[in-house]
Scaffold this motif. Structure first.
Motif, PDB file in Angstrom:
ATOM      1  N   ASN A 107      -5.975  14.289   3.018  1.00 39.52           N
ATOM      2  CA  ASN A 107      -7.088  13.414   3.414  1.00 39.52           C
ATOM      3  C   ASN A 107      -8.012  14.099   4.417  1.00 39.52           C
ATOM      4  O   ASN A 107      -9.108  13.611   4.669  1.00 39.52           O
ATOM      5  CB  ASN A 107      -6.563  12.093   4.001  1.00 39.52           C
ATOM      6  CG  ASN A 107      -5.730  12.301   5.244  1.00 39.52           C
ATOM      7  OD1 ASN A 107      -4.855  13.164   5.277  1.00 39.52           O
ATOM      8  ND2 ASN A 107      -5.981  11.526   6.276  1.00 39.52           N
TER       9      ASN A 107
ATOM     10  N   HIS B  30      -6.802   0.116  -2.599  1.00 43.79           N
ATOM     11  CA  HIS B  30      -8.111   0.012  -1.913  1.00 43.79           C
ATOM     12  C   HIS B  30      -8.887   1.322  -1.886  1.00 43.79           C
ATOM     13  O   HIS B  30     -10.082   1.328  -1.610  1.00 43.79           O
ATOM     14  CB  HIS B  30      -7.931  -0.523  -0.488  1.00 43.79           C
ATOM     15  CG  HIS B  30      -7.267   0.428   0.453  1.00 43.79           C
ATOM     16  ND1 HIS B  30      -7.974   1.274   1.267  1.00 43.79           N
ATOM     17  CD2 HIS B  30      -5.962   0.672   0.714  1.00 43.79           C
ATOM     18  CE1 HIS B  30      -7.122   1.982   1.998  1.00 43.79           C
ATOM     19  NE2 HIS B  30      -5.894   1.645   1.678  1.00 43.79           N
ATOM     20  N   LYS B  31      -8.209   2.443  -2.157  1.00 43.64           N
ATOM     21  CA  LYS B  31      -8.941   3.720  -2.198  1.00 43.64           C
ATOM     22  C   LYS B  31      -9.431   4.013  -3.617  1.00 43.64           C
ATOM     23  O   LYS B  31     -10.066   5.015  -3.876  1.00 43.64           O
ATOM     24  CB  LYS B  31      -8.047   4.852  -1.710  1.00 43.64           C
ATOM     25  CG  LYS B  31      -7.666   4.728  -0.224  1.00 43.64           C
ATOM     26  CD  LYS B  31      -6.932   5.955   0.229  1.00 43.64           C
ATOM     27  CE  LYS B  31      -6.178   5.748   1.519  1.00 43.64           C
ATOM     28  NZ  LYS B  31      -7.017   5.811   2.709  1.00 43.64           N
TER      29      LYS B  31
ATOM     30  N   LEU C 204      -3.177  15.470  -2.405  1.00 41.08           N
ATOM     31  CA  LEU C 204      -4.484  15.919  -1.911  1.00 41.08           C
ATOM     32  C   LEU C 204      -4.558  15.513  -0.446  1.00 41.08           C
ATOM     33  O   LEU C 204      -4.308  14.357  -0.122  1.00 41.08           O
ATOM     34  CB  LEU C 204      -5.562  15.179  -2.713  1.00 41.08           C
ATOM     35  CG  LEU C 204      -7.000  15.555  -2.479  1.00 41.08           C
ATOM     36  CD1 LEU C 204      -7.315  16.857  -3.209  1.00 41.08           C
ATOM     37  CD2 LEU C 204      -7.927  14.483  -3.031  1.00 41.08           C
TER      38      LEU C 204
ATOM     39  N   GLY D 186       0.849  -1.194   0.000  1.00 41.75           N
ATOM     40  CA  GLY D 186       0.000   0.000   0.000  1.00 41.75           C
ATOM     41  C   GLY D 186       0.879   1.236   0.000  1.00 41.75           C
ATOM     42  O   GLY D 186       2.115   1.144  -0.118  1.00 41.75           O
ATOM     43  N   THR D 187       0.246   2.383   0.137  1.00 39.07           N
ATOM     44  CA  THR D 187       0.993   3.644   0.179  1.00 39.07           C
ATOM     45  C   THR D 187       2.001   3.644   1.323  1.00 39.07           C
ATOM     46  O   THR D 187       3.150   4.056   1.157  1.00 39.07           O
ATOM     47  CB  THR D 187       0.000   4.816   0.383  1.00 39.07           C
ATOM     48  OG1 THR D 187      -0.940   4.794  -0.684  1.00 39.07           O
ATOM     49  CG2 THR D 187       0.704   6.140   0.416  1.00 39.07           C
TER      50      THR D 187
ATOM     51  N   HIS E 218      -0.322  13.000   6.011  1.00 38.99           N
ATOM     52  CA  HIS E 218      -0.778  11.797   6.719  1.00 38.99           C
ATOM     53  C   HIS E 218       0.446  11.211   7.433  1.00 38.99           C
ATOM     54  O   HIS E 218       1.577  11.368   6.964  1.00 38.99           O
ATOM     55  CB  HIS E 218      -1.293  10.830   5.644  1.00 38.99           C
ATOM     56  CG  HIS E 218      -1.966   9.605   6.150  1.00 38.99           C
ATOM     57  ND1 HIS E 218      -1.272   8.515   6.601  1.00 38.99           N
ATOM     58  CD2 HIS E 218      -3.278   9.276   6.244  1.00 38.99           C
ATOM     59  CE1 HIS E 218      -2.121   7.564   6.954  1.00 38.99           C
ATOM     60  NE2 HIS E 218      -3.344   8.004   6.748  1.00 38.99           N
TER      61      HIS E 218
ATOM     62  N   SER F  68       1.837  15.461  -0.131  1.00 44.79           N
ATOM     63  CA  SER F  68       0.594  14.860  -0.602  1.00 44.79           C
ATOM     64  C   SER F  68       0.071  15.612  -1.810  1.00 44.79           C
ATOM     65  O   SER F  68       0.174  16.831  -1.884  1.00 44.79           O
ATOM     66  CB  SER F  68      -0.481  14.958   0.482  1.00 44.79           C
ATOM     67  OG  SER F  68      -0.279  13.968   1.429  1.00 44.79           O
TER      68      SER F  68
ATOM     69  N   ALA G 260       1.600   8.467   7.316  1.00 46.22           N
ATOM     70  CA  ALA G 260       2.357   7.601   6.403  1.00 46.22           C
ATOM     71  C   ALA G 260       3.427   8.366   5.644  1.00 46.22           C
ATOM     72  O   ALA G 260       4.426   7.789   5.216  1.00 46.22           O
ATOM     73  CB  ALA G 260       1.404   6.940   5.400  1.00 46.22           C
TER      74      ALA G 260
ATOM     75  N   GLN H 164      -4.759   9.905  -1.764  1.00 44.83           N
ATOM     76  CA  GLN H 164      -6.098  10.495  -1.905  1.00 44.83           C
ATOM     77  C   GLN H 164      -6.353  11.010  -3.311  1.00 44.83           C
ATOM     78  O   GLN H 164      -7.484  11.022  -3.787  1.00 44.83           O
ATOM     79  CB  GLN H 164      -6.281  11.651  -0.902  1.00 44.83           C
ATOM     80  CG  GLN H 164      -6.349  11.218   0.548  1.00 44.83           C
ATOM     81  CD  GLN H 164      -7.570  10.348   0.846  1.00 44.83           C
ATOM     82  OE1 GLN H 164      -8.615  10.466   0.207  1.00 44.83           O
ATOM     83  NE2 GLN H 164      -7.446   9.461   1.827  1.00 44.83           N
TER      84      GLN H 164
ATOM     85  N   ASP I 254       2.640  11.803  -2.579  1.00 44.31           N
ATOM     86  CA  ASP I 254       1.756  10.814  -1.964  1.00 44.31           C
ATOM     87  C   ASP I 254       0.379  10.975  -2.626  1.00 44.31           C
ATOM     88  O   ASP I 254      -0.358  11.918  -2.331  1.00 44.31           O
ATOM     89  CB  ASP I 254       1.689  11.080  -0.454  1.00 44.31           C
ATOM     90  CG  ASP I 254       0.624  10.237   0.242  1.00 44.31           C
ATOM     91  OD1 ASP I 254      -0.120   9.501  -0.439  1.00 44.31           O
ATOM     92  OD2 ASP I 254       0.533  10.337   1.484  1.00 44.31           O
TER      93      ASP I 254
HETATM   94  C1  LIG Z   1      -2.877  11.062   2.175  1.00 45.74           C
HETATM   95  C2  LIG Z   1      -2.676   9.650   2.620  1.00 45.74           C
HETATM   96  N1  LIG Z   1      -1.450   9.115   2.592  1.00 45.74           N
HETATM   97  C3  LIG Z   1      -1.214   7.846   2.944  1.00 45.74           C
HETATM   98  C4  LIG Z   1      -2.229   7.030   3.383  1.00 45.74           C
HETATM   99  C5  LIG Z   1      -1.921   5.632   3.788  1.00 45.74           C
HETATM  100  O1  LIG Z   1      -2.528   4.732   2.927  1.00 45.74           O
HETATM  101  P1  LIG Z   1      -2.541   3.171   3.248  1.00 45.74           P
HETATM  102  O2  LIG Z   1      -3.144   3.041   4.626  1.00 45.74           O
HETATM  103  O3  LIG Z   1      -3.392   2.584   2.193  1.00 45.74           O
HETATM  104  O4  LIG Z   1      -1.142   2.689   3.211  1.00 45.74           O
HETATM  105  C6  LIG Z   1      -3.528   7.539   3.451  1.00 45.74           C
HETATM  106  C7  LIG Z   1      -4.632   6.710   3.950  1.00 45.74           C
HETATM  107  O5  LIG Z   1      -5.623   7.186   4.415  1.00 45.74           O
HETATM  108  C8  LIG Z   1      -3.759   8.872   3.053  1.00 45.74           C
HETATM  109  O6  LIG Z   1      -4.987   9.413   3.084  1.00 45.74           O
END
Ligand SMILES: Cc1ncc(COP(=O)(O)O)c(C=O)c1O
Length: 401
Positions: A172, A222-223, A170, A91-92, A120, A168, A122, A200, A197
């Motif tokens: 979240n 998944h998004k 966009l 995933g991201t 985020h 990012s 992440a 979103q 990133d």
């Molecule tokens: C802007 C952004 N970056 C990263 C993520 C992390 O994505 P994931 O949980 O699918 O790895 C999200 C998840 O909500 C997100 O909105």
């Protein structure tokens, strides 16, 4: 005005949730899946599961073909020059962690990594950890009132010691497109690497990623109406060549003996072990599904719903909208009401929205909040979902005030 979604019936979960009295308004957290994706997942298993890239038997060849077909579809979707620029991750989050390890030796003490105040976790914590490991400085770009990164301040902050800009596409929480061309140009003028990133952003329209000009772009399936367990890391060839290998095991190796090994280049060199084969095939089906729809019709439907959502929030007293969202999403707090209490009462009425810090604790803190409610819409939502939301919101607020 009624705003039906022509795509709602493509998503069996919508009817199932409705039958349970649930209104799903949390698509920015994860999306529901169209029948085409469910069919692809099941199809892989019922026709015979097999590992990819290693077996010479028919099921293995079939699985490998379908798996690699998705890599080509992702490359096409992003307008990447080659499928070899597409790496599959979990995933991201895993894609960004891969980068934070893979780029580790590119950084030297005293150099800077630049992120923004709206990231985020992440796209913040892997860099925070890398900065701590390597003695780097982590700079945070401040925001303007509308929720976009302040370009004047960015121009001041992105200096000669900047080695990476990670932002990012966009937010979240704030739902605002970030000024990527300008930001990326500032970083490139300093010779820094750039990461976008797209977790979103990827679902809102199709993006020509090479034209954006970033070195790396990441998103989660998944998004994007695809299965969970798979994400994408796109990299420009020269940027991918700078990555060191980070996970070791099967299929990423060229030659191994008891004392050493050599490794494959991207993409397979960064996909150690058995990947999420069904999920990757399902992502291919999600892209096929999206490619079969009219993007202008989706954008129009989502914009009309969004306008209705914003108007409904604005019409109620004491609601503070966070930023000025540009996609079908709205985060808000209510004066004198704890977001967890409100979320609880909404949930009791079958309204599924996100509440809390949205994995962006520093951003929420900077807005003076410990939590907020986020309503986010997918292409399958319709005006009846919003009507149910507002009716539940009014009841909840009457109880809480
Ligand atoms: C802007 C952004 N970056 C990263 C993520 C992390 O994505 P994931 O949980 O699918 O790895 C999200 C998840 O909500 C997100 O909105």
């Amino acid at each position: 005005m009624s705003l039906p979604s022509p795509w709602r019936t493509d998503f069996p979960a919508l009817a199932a949730l409705e039958a349970e009295g649930q209104t799903y308004l949390d698509s920015a957290a994860t999306s529901q899946k169209p029948q085409a994706v469910l069919d692809a997942l099941l199809g892989y298993y019922v026709s015979g599961a097999a590992n990819v890239h290693r077996a010479q038997h028919l099921p293995g060849e079939r699985a490998t073909r379908a798996f690699e077909a998705t890599r080509s579809k992702v490359a096409q979707w992003l307008n990447a020059a080659s499928p070899a620029q597409i790496l599959f991750t979990r995933g991201t989050t895993e894609a960004i962690n891969l980068l934070a390890y893979g780029l580790e030796t590119q950084f030297h003490p005293g150099e800077q990594i630049v992120v923004s105040a709206l990231e985020h976790h992440a796209n913040l914590l892997p860099w925070q950890q890398l900065a701590q490991r390597r003695g780097l400085e982590l700079l945070i770009l401040p925001l303007s009132a509308d929720g976009s990164i302040d370009l004047d301040q960015a121009a001041q902050l992105i200096g000669p010691r900047c080695r990476l800009l990670a932002v990012s596409q966009l937010s979240n929480v704030l739902g605002r497109w970030q000024p990527l061309p300008e930001l990326l140009a500032l970083a490139k003028a300093r010779g820094a690497l750039t990461l976008v990133d797209g977790a979103q952003g990827a679902v809102h329209g199709r993006h020509d990623v090479p034209a954006l000009g970033c070195d790396f772009y990441v998103f989660s399936s998944h998004k994007l109406y695809g299965p969970d367990g798979v994400g994408v890391l796109y990299g420009r060839d020269e940027a991918l060549q700078r990555l060191q290998h980070w996970q070791f095991g099967g299929e990423m190796v060229q030659v191994a003996d008891y004392h050493g090994a050599t490794f494959r280049p991207a993409p397979l060199g960064f996909e150690a072990g058995t990947p999420a084969i069904a999920a990757v095939i399902g992502l291919g089906a999600a892209l096929d599904y999206l490619a079969s729809l009219d993007p202008a019709a989706i954008a129009g439907h989502e914009a009309a719903l969004h306008a209705k959502l914003l108007a409904g929030l604005a019409a109620r007293d004491g609601i503070r909208l966070l930023g000025e969202p540009q996609v079908a999403l709205a985060s808000f707090s209510v004066e004198g009401v704890h977001s967890a209490d409100l979320a609880h009462l909404l949930s009791e009425q079958g309204i599924a929205v996100r509440a809390g810090h949205h994995c962006a604790m520093p951003l929420l803190k900077s807005l003076g909040l410990s939590g907020a409610i986020r309503v986010s819409l997918g292409l399958y939502n319709d005006s009846s979902d919003l009507e149910r939301f507002f009716s539940a919101l009014d009841q909840a607020l009457e109880l809480l005030r």
